[in-house]
Scaffold this motif. Structure first.
Motif, PDB file in Angstrom:
ATOM      1  N   LYS A   9       0.846  -1.198   0.000  1.00  0.00           N
ATOM      2  CA  LYS A   9       0.000   0.000   0.000  1.00  0.00           C
ATOM      3  C   LYS A   9       0.877   1.242   0.000  1.00  0.00           C
ATOM      4  N   LEU A  10       0.473   2.255  -0.754  1.00  0.00           N
ATOM      5  CA  LEU A  10       1.156   3.541  -0.705  1.00  0.00           C
ATOM      6  C   LEU A  10       0.835   4.203   0.625  1.00  0.00           C
ATOM      7  N   CYS A  11       1.826   4.804   1.239  1.00  0.00           N
ATOM      8  CA  CYS A  11       1.629   5.538   2.483  1.00  0.00           C
ATOM      9  C   CYS A  11       1.646   7.024   2.133  1.00  0.00           C
ATOM     10  N   LEU A  48      -4.256 -13.363   6.887  1.00  0.00           N
ATOM     11  CA  LEU A  48      -4.262 -13.512   8.343  1.00  0.00           C
ATOM     12  C   LEU A  48      -3.377 -14.665   8.814  1.00  0.00           C
ATOM     13  N   ASP A  49      -2.734 -15.338   7.883  1.00  0.00           N
ATOM     14  CA  ASP A  49      -1.816 -16.424   8.212  1.00  0.00           C
ATOM     15  C   ASP A  49      -0.382 -15.888   8.242  1.00  0.00           C
ATOM     16  N   GLY A  50      -0.176 -14.796   8.987  1.00  0.00           N
ATOM     17  CA  GLY A  50       1.160 -14.225   9.139  1.00  0.00           C
ATOM     18  C   GLY A  50       1.499 -13.111   8.168  1.00  0.00           C
ATOM     19  N   GLY A  51       0.523 -12.624   7.409  1.00  0.00           N
ATOM     20  CA  GLY A  51       0.779 -11.591   6.412  1.00  0.00           C
ATOM     21  C   GLY A  51       1.010 -10.215   7.013  1.00  0.00           C
ATOM     22  N   SER A  52       1.629  -9.349   6.225  1.00  0.00           N
ATOM     23  CA  SER A  52       1.926  -7.971   6.621  1.00  0.00           C
ATOM     24  C   SER A  52       1.439  -7.020   5.539  1.00  0.00           C
ATOM     25  N   ILE A  53       1.322  -5.750   5.917  1.00  0.00           N
ATOM     26  CA  ILE A  53       1.122  -4.699   4.934  1.00  0.00           C
ATOM     27  C   ILE A  53       2.484  -4.036   4.755  1.00  0.00           C
ATOM     28  N   PHE A  54       2.945  -3.981   3.522  1.00  0.00           N
ATOM     29  CA  PHE A  54       4.224  -3.354   3.189  1.00  0.00           C
ATOM     30  C   PHE A  54       3.933  -1.948   2.702  1.00  0.00           C
ATOM     31  N   TRP A  55       4.541  -0.965   3.369  1.00  0.00           N
ATOM     32  CA  TRP A  55       4.277   0.445   3.093  1.00  0.00           C
ATOM     33  C   TRP A  55       5.279   0.989   2.081  1.00  0.00           C
ATOM     34  N   VAL A  56       4.749   1.693   1.072  1.00  0.00           N
ATOM     35  CA  VAL A  56       5.546   2.355   0.039  1.00  0.00           C
ATOM     36  C   VAL A  56       5.501   3.855   0.303  1.00  0.00           C
ATOM     37  N   PHE A  57       6.683   4.451   0.519  1.00  0.00           N
ATOM     38  CA  PHE A  57       6.815   5.883   0.780  1.00  0.00           C
ATOM     39  C   PHE A  57       7.502   6.533  -0.419  1.00  0.00           C
ATOM     40  N   ARG A  99       6.451   1.552  -8.408  1.00  0.00           N
ATOM     41  CA  ARG A  99       5.698   2.591  -9.123  1.00  0.00           C
ATOM     42  C   ARG A  99       4.393   2.876  -8.381  1.00  0.00           C
ATOM     43  N   ALA A 100       3.860   4.053  -8.613  1.00  0.00           N
ATOM     44  CA  ALA A 100       2.596   4.442  -7.979  1.00  0.00           C
ATOM     45  C   ALA A 100       1.464   3.538  -8.474  1.00  0.00           C
ATOM     46  N   PHE A 101       0.499   3.308  -7.599  1.00  0.00           N
ATOM     47  CA  PHE A 101      -0.689   2.524  -7.921  1.00  0.00           C
ATOM     48  C   PHE A 101      -1.796   2.991  -6.988  1.00  0.00           C
ATOM     49  N   GLN A 102      -3.022   2.627  -7.311  1.00  0.00           N
ATOM     50  CA  GLN A 102      -4.147   3.013  -6.467  1.00  0.00           C
ATOM     51  C   GLN A 102      -4.558   1.845  -5.590  1.00  0.00           C
ATOM     52  N   ILE A 130      16.771   8.866  -2.049  1.00  0.00           N
ATOM     53  CA  ILE A 130      18.112   8.275  -1.917  1.00  0.00           C
ATOM     54  C   ILE A 130      18.001   6.762  -1.774  1.00  0.00           C
ATOM     55  N   ALA A 131      17.039   6.280  -0.978  1.00  0.00           N
ATOM     56  CA  ALA A 131      16.834   4.853  -0.809  1.00  0.00           C
ATOM     57  C   ALA A 131      16.504   4.202  -2.153  1.00  0.00           C
ATOM     58  N   ALA A 132      15.684   4.871  -2.979  1.00  0.00           N
ATOM     59  CA  ALA A 132      15.322   4.335  -4.286  1.00  0.00           C
ATOM     60  C   ALA A 132      16.545   4.248  -5.190  1.00  0.00           C
TER      61      ALA A 132
END
Length: 140
Positions: A9-11, A48-57, A99-102, A130-132
């Motif tokens: 998800k985009l943050c 719900l079986d151990g998943g995470s939300i990965f944040w895109v900044f 890349r950006a997404f909705q 810089i990270a990118a």
């Protein structure tokens, strides 16, 4: 145990992981964080079986939070939405450009970035640009 599936998800509105952590602390105190999204994931049991939300900044995936549960949220407009209940532990991950997404996207475990080593979790996050650049060169 390795998760079966994650979300990406985009943050929007946060400069980086530290900014998101501060906002969640202000909004939710020490309890779990909640992110409300319009669509309910069809693959709920896998998440719900151990998943995470990965944040895109700002175009770079930099952090993740474990998904604890999904709750129904009815908005002021009467529309049913999905409340992602998240562990407050914001785990920094190796930077990966995106890349950006909705909305959100499913993320297979094989495509998810590795957590940064414990000794690097407390480091101040690099600016996303810089990270990118470092990630594109294979240096982060």
């Amino acid at each position: 145990m390795e998760a079966k599936l994650h979300l990406m998800k985009l943050c929007v509105g946060a400069e980086g992981p530290d900014d998101l952590a501060a906002w969640q602390q202000q909004r939710f105190g020490n309890g779990p964080a909640r992110h409300v999204t319009r669509m309910w994931p069809k693959r709920e049991s896998e998440l719900l079986d151990g998943g995470s939300i990965f944040w895109v900044f700002k175009g770079v995936m930099l952090a993740r939070q474990r998904i604890l549960s999904l709750d129904e949220v009815i908005g002021e407009d009467g529309i049913k939405r999905c409340g992602l209940i998240l562990d407050r532990d914001l785990v920094r991950v190796a930077a990966i450009p995106r890349r950006a997404f909705q909305g959100w996207r499913y993320l297979q475990p094989a495509d998810a970035p590795a957590d940064l080593p414990k000794g690097r979790q407390a480091e101040e996050a690099l600016p996303p640009a810089i990270a990118a650049a470092l990630a594109e060169m294979g240096l982060r």
